[in-house]
Design a protein around this motif. Structure first.
Motif, mmCIF file in Angstrom:
data_model
loop_
_atom_site.group_PDB
_atom_site.id
_atom_site.type_symbol
_atom_site.label_atom_id
_atom_site.label_comp_id
_atom_site.label_asym_id
_atom_site.label_seq_id
_atom_site.Cartn_x
_atom_site.Cartn_y
_atom_site.Cartn_z
ATOM 1 N N LEU A 36 0.841 -1.196 0.000
ATOM 2 C CA LEU A 36 0.000 0.000 0.000
ATOM 3 C C LEU A 36 0.878 1.248 0.000
ATOM 4 N N PHE A 37 1.864 1.289 0.880
ATOM 5 C CA PHE A 37 2.786 2.426 0.951
ATOM 6 C C PHE A 37 3.500 2.608 -0.387
ATOM 7 N N ASP A 38 3.997 1.502 -0.933
ATOM 8 C CA ASP A 38 4.737 1.564 -2.192
ATOM 9 C C ASP A 38 3.875 2.134 -3.310
ATOM 10 N N PHE A 39 2.638 1.685 -3.398
ATOM 11 C CA PHE A 39 1.754 2.114 -4.482
ATOM 12 C C PHE A 39 1.336 3.575 -4.320
ATOM 13 N N VAL A 40 1.084 3.987 -3.091
ATOM 14 C CA VAL A 40 0.701 5.381 -2.850
ATOM 15 C C VAL A 40 1.804 6.318 -3.350
ATOM 16 N N LYS A 41 3.053 5.971 -3.072
ATOM 17 C CA LYS A 41 4.182 6.805 -3.495
ATOM 18 C C LYS A 41 4.123 7.130 -4.983
ATOM 19 N N ILE A 42 3.883 6.103 -5.774
ATOM 20 C CA ILE A 42 3.977 6.289 -7.224
ATOM 21 C C ILE A 42 2.719 6.927 -7.795
ATOM 22 N N PHE A 43 1.548 6.570 -7.233
ATOM 23 C CA PHE A 43 0.294 7.121 -7.766
ATOM 24 C C PHE A 43 0.110 8.588 -7.394
ATOM 25 N N LEU A 44 0.726 9.032 -6.328
ATOM 26 C CA LEU A 44 0.646 10.447 -5.969
ATOM 27 C C LEU A 44 1.344 11.333 -6.991
ATOM 28 N N ASN A 45 2.285 10.763 -7.737
ATOM 29 C CA ASN A 45 3.131 11.579 -8.598
ATOM 30 C C ASN A 45 3.015 11.287 -10.084
ATOM 31 N N TYR A 46 2.544 10.088 -10.439
ATOM 32 C CA TYR A 46 2.646 9.713 -11.848
ATOM 33 C C TYR A 46 1.428 8.960 -12.375
ATOM 34 N N ARG A 47 1.290 8.995 -13.722
ATOM 35 C CA ARG A 47 0.507 8.041 -14.500
ATOM 36 C C ARG A 47 1.439 7.567 -15.617
ATOM 37 N N MET A 48 1.224 6.365 -16.132
ATOM 38 C CA MET A 48 2.119 5.821 -17.161
ATOM 39 C C MET A 48 1.293 5.187 -18.268
ATOM 40 N N LYS A 49 1.603 5.523 -19.522
ATOM 41 C CA LYS A 49 0.792 5.095 -20.656
ATOM 42 C C LYS A 49 1.088 3.667 -21.108
ATOM 43 N N GLY A 50 2.300 3.191 -20.899
ATOM 44 C CA GLY A 50 2.669 1.854 -21.352
ATOM 45 C C GLY A 50 3.391 1.079 -20.272
ATOM 46 N N LYS A 51 4.157 0.074 -20.680
ATOM 47 C CA LYS A 51 4.858 -0.741 -19.682
ATOM 48 C C LYS A 51 6.302 -1.060 -20.077
ATOM 49 N N LYS A 52 6.902 -0.179 -20.895
ATOM 50 C CA LYS A 52 8.283 -0.383 -21.322
ATOM 51 C C LYS A 52 9.211 0.436 -20.419
ATOM 52 N N ILE A 53 10.109 -0.269 -19.753
ATOM 53 C CA ILE A 53 10.936 0.349 -18.713
ATOM 54 C C ILE A 53 12.410 0.336 -19.112
ATOM 55 N N GLN A 54 13.067 1.471 -18.905
ATOM 56 C CA GLN A 54 14.517 1.563 -19.095
ATOM 57 C C GLN A 54 15.185 1.626 -17.724
ATOM 58 N N VAL A 55 16.161 0.751 -17.512
ATOM 59 C CA VAL A 55 16.913 0.722 -16.259
ATOM 60 C C VAL A 55 18.237 1.455 -16.446
ATOM 61 N N ILE A 56 18.567 2.320 -15.500
ATOM 62 C CA ILE A 56 19.855 3.021 -15.493
ATOM 63 C C ILE A 56 20.462 2.827 -14.108
ATOM 64 N N THR A 57 21.710 2.381 -14.055
ATOM 65 C CA THR A 57 22.278 1.985 -12.767
ATOM 66 C C THR A 57 23.748 2.359 -12.635
ATOM 67 N N ASN A 58 24.182 2.592 -11.407
ATOM 68 C CA ASN A 58 25.618 2.674 -11.125
ATOM 69 C C ASN A 58 26.045 1.509 -10.244
ATOM 70 N N GLY A 59 25.204 0.473 -10.223
ATOM 71 C CA GLY A 59 25.525 -0.769 -9.518
ATOM 72 C C GLY A 59 25.025 -1.940 -10.342
ATOM 73 N N GLY A 60 25.948 -2.636 -11.017
ATOM 74 C CA GLY A 60 25.575 -3.666 -11.985
ATOM 75 C C GLY A 60 24.645 -4.729 -11.451
ATOM 76 N N GLY A 61 24.937 -5.241 -10.229
ATOM 77 C CA GLY A 61 24.111 -6.303 -9.654
ATOM 78 C C GLY A 61 22.673 -5.872 -9.436
ATOM 79 N N TYR A 62 22.502 -4.663 -8.943
ATOM 80 C CA TYR A 62 21.149 -4.142 -8.734
ATOM 81 C C TYR A 62 20.422 -3.973 -10.063
ATOM 82 N N GLY A 63 21.152 -3.560 -11.088
ATOM 83 C CA GLY A 63 20.542 -3.424 -12.410
ATOM 84 C C GLY A 63 20.020 -4.747 -12.923
ATOM 85 N N ILE A 64 20.783 -5.817 -12.704
ATOM 86 C CA ILE A 64 20.351 -7.151 -13.148
ATOM 87 C C ILE A 64 19.099 -7.585 -12.388
ATOM 88 N N MET A 65 19.060 -7.313 -11.074
ATOM 89 C CA MET A 65 17.872 -7.664 -10.292
ATOM 90 C C MET A 65 16.645 -6.894 -10.780
#
Length: 442
Positions: A281-310
């Motif tokens: 509930l907390f996690d979802f509230v965070k994102i819905f308070l600020n955004y709407r998204m038209k699709g489901k294509k996500i770009q990952v950008i990372t400065n930690g390779g392992g976290y990017g893979i996860m």
């Protein structure tokens, strides 16, 4: 319904001199708040409480918009009769001792009396209401123990006072602003459908959350939910998933929970975002308070390779898609930063700096194949400084930017600043991706 949240003259029945009594706590919360109206203490056995004159009955007060009832269950009907004679149309019944303890007879008598006088009631067996804008506050938890949140755009409706109170406290501690909090308990004549309907048109509410155990009128609940979710995001927790949980609900609020599969179907048909835990509930509230998204294509950008893979693994697991940036965008990033790995994820490596993040995010947001950007930002690395906050805020209104950042005290300070600026931050990749999944499905 508006009189519940914007009352100008509030009477609290059952105000004792005992600081541990519910009525005393509610009265003290009112007089120590910024409530701009009048508040009256009703107790026929004492002349004053906390330096304020008490009244023997609501009938002795000149004008009353809202009555809060905090007396033993066997006295509630008499108070309701007084309210009826005074032509009070809104009451909050904090008192317990009704259907939730098997006293269905008393609850039926209460409903009959409320109907007779055309009184709308929140409760019985509830915490009641809190409105951060009007400062109407019937919650019987002292402010020293449950911090009231600042003004905000989230409203929360809870069938359970304990769950609602805990979430109110947690959200306040985590910096969430609230509009309205409603704990309605047994819902003798106002239930979740009534409050959802009201919040749909409330200008101070952008996101509606609820905790539900069961409803009495399933058909109306379905119709209201369907209309409300067209206007505002509705995020809900439904308890009583197991048979044992459903049995426990009967003794909690006197409600019949119903088959969880039916509720799940209703939520999906109505576009409700279902949270399976308070954490979600907390996690979802965070994102819905600020955004709407038209699709489901996500770009990952990372400065930690392992976290990017996860993050990539979690995106696939949650049936989102990895975006494929255009060849032009990729060539630009490779020519600008020769050492980084350009793909999905874009790995800036351990020496990734503010400029690399800003440019990579900017190019991702400009790309037509990208619907949202998931940034893994490990703030412990020396090439990152606090200016990254301003860089992210500058870009946040183009498309959803969600940050994953894990760390201790140094990181937490910067994370709070990011969230205060409207950028959702998650400790773990899985939480961030589940939230993006929820957003994509709305």
């Amino acid at each position: 319904m508006d009189k519940f949240f914007n009352a100008k003259n509030v009477a609290i029945v059952g105000v004792s001199r005992d600081i541990n009594k519910i009525g005393h706590v509610i009265f003290q919360n009112f007089i120590e708040s910024d409530f701009k109206g009048n508040v009256y203490a009703v107790n026929p056995n004492v002349e004053e409480v906390l330096g304020y004159k008490t009244f023997s009955s609501v009938n002795d007060i000149d004008e009353v918009d809202l009555v809060v009832i905090a007396v033993p269950a066997d006295l509630v009907l008499d108070v309701v009769k007084d309210c009826g004679k005074k032509k009070v149309r809104n009451v909050v019944i904090i008192s317990s001792g009704f259907a939730e303890v098997g006293n269905e007879k008393l609850e039926k008598e209460l409903k009959k009396l409320l109907d007779k006088y055309d009184i709308k009631a929140v409760g019985p067996n509830c915490l009641g209401l809190y409105d951060s804008y009007s400062e109407v506050d019937t919650i019987f938890m002292p402010k020293s123990r449950v911090k009231r949140p600042e003004k905000g755009k989230v409203s929360f409706v809870s069938q359970s006072g304990a769950v609602g109170g805990a979430i109110l406290d947690l959200m306040s501690d985590n910096g969430f602003g609230f509009s309205k909090f409603i704990s309605y308990g047994n819902g003798v004549n106002l239930d979740i459908s009534d409050f959802l309907e009201y919040l749909k048109d409330d200008e101070n509410t952008d996101v509606i959350c609820f905790y539900l155990e069961g409803v009495k009128d399933g058909e109306r609940f379905f119709e209201v939910l369907k209309e409300v979710s067209k206007v505002k995001p509705v995020i809900g927790i439904k308890a009583g998933v197991s048979e044992e949980g459903r049995e426990a609900i009967v003794s909690h609020t006197g409600s019949l929970s119903g088959d969880d599969l039916i509720y799940d179907g209703i939520f999906k048909q109505c576009g409700v975002v279902r949270a399976n835990s308070v954490e979600e509930l907390f996690d979802f509230v965070k994102i819905f308070l600020n955004y709407r998204m038209k699709g489901k294509k996500i770009q990952v950008i990372t400065n930690g390779g392992g976290y990017g893979i996860m993050c990539v693994d979690s995106i696939i697991k949650n049936e989102l898609e990895l975006s494929e940036m255009s060849g032009e965008s990729k060539r630009f990033l490779r020519s600008r930063f020769s050492k980084i790995i350009v793909g999905n994820p874009i790995d800036l490596l351990g020496d990734g700096n503010n400029e690399m993040f800003k440019v990579s995010i900017e190019k991702s947001l400009e790309d037509k194949d990208v619907d949202g950007v998931l940034v893994v930002l490990l703030l412990q690395l020396p090439m990152i400084n606090s200016d990254i906050i301003d860089d992210l805020v500058e870009l946040k209104d183009k498309k959803p930017i969600v940050v994953v950042s894990t760390g201790g005290s140094f990181s937490k300070v910067l994370i709070r600043k990011l969230e205060d600026k409207g950028i959702p931050v998650y400790v773990f990749p899985e939480n961030a991706v589940r939230s993006l999944k929820a957003l994509s499905g709305y």
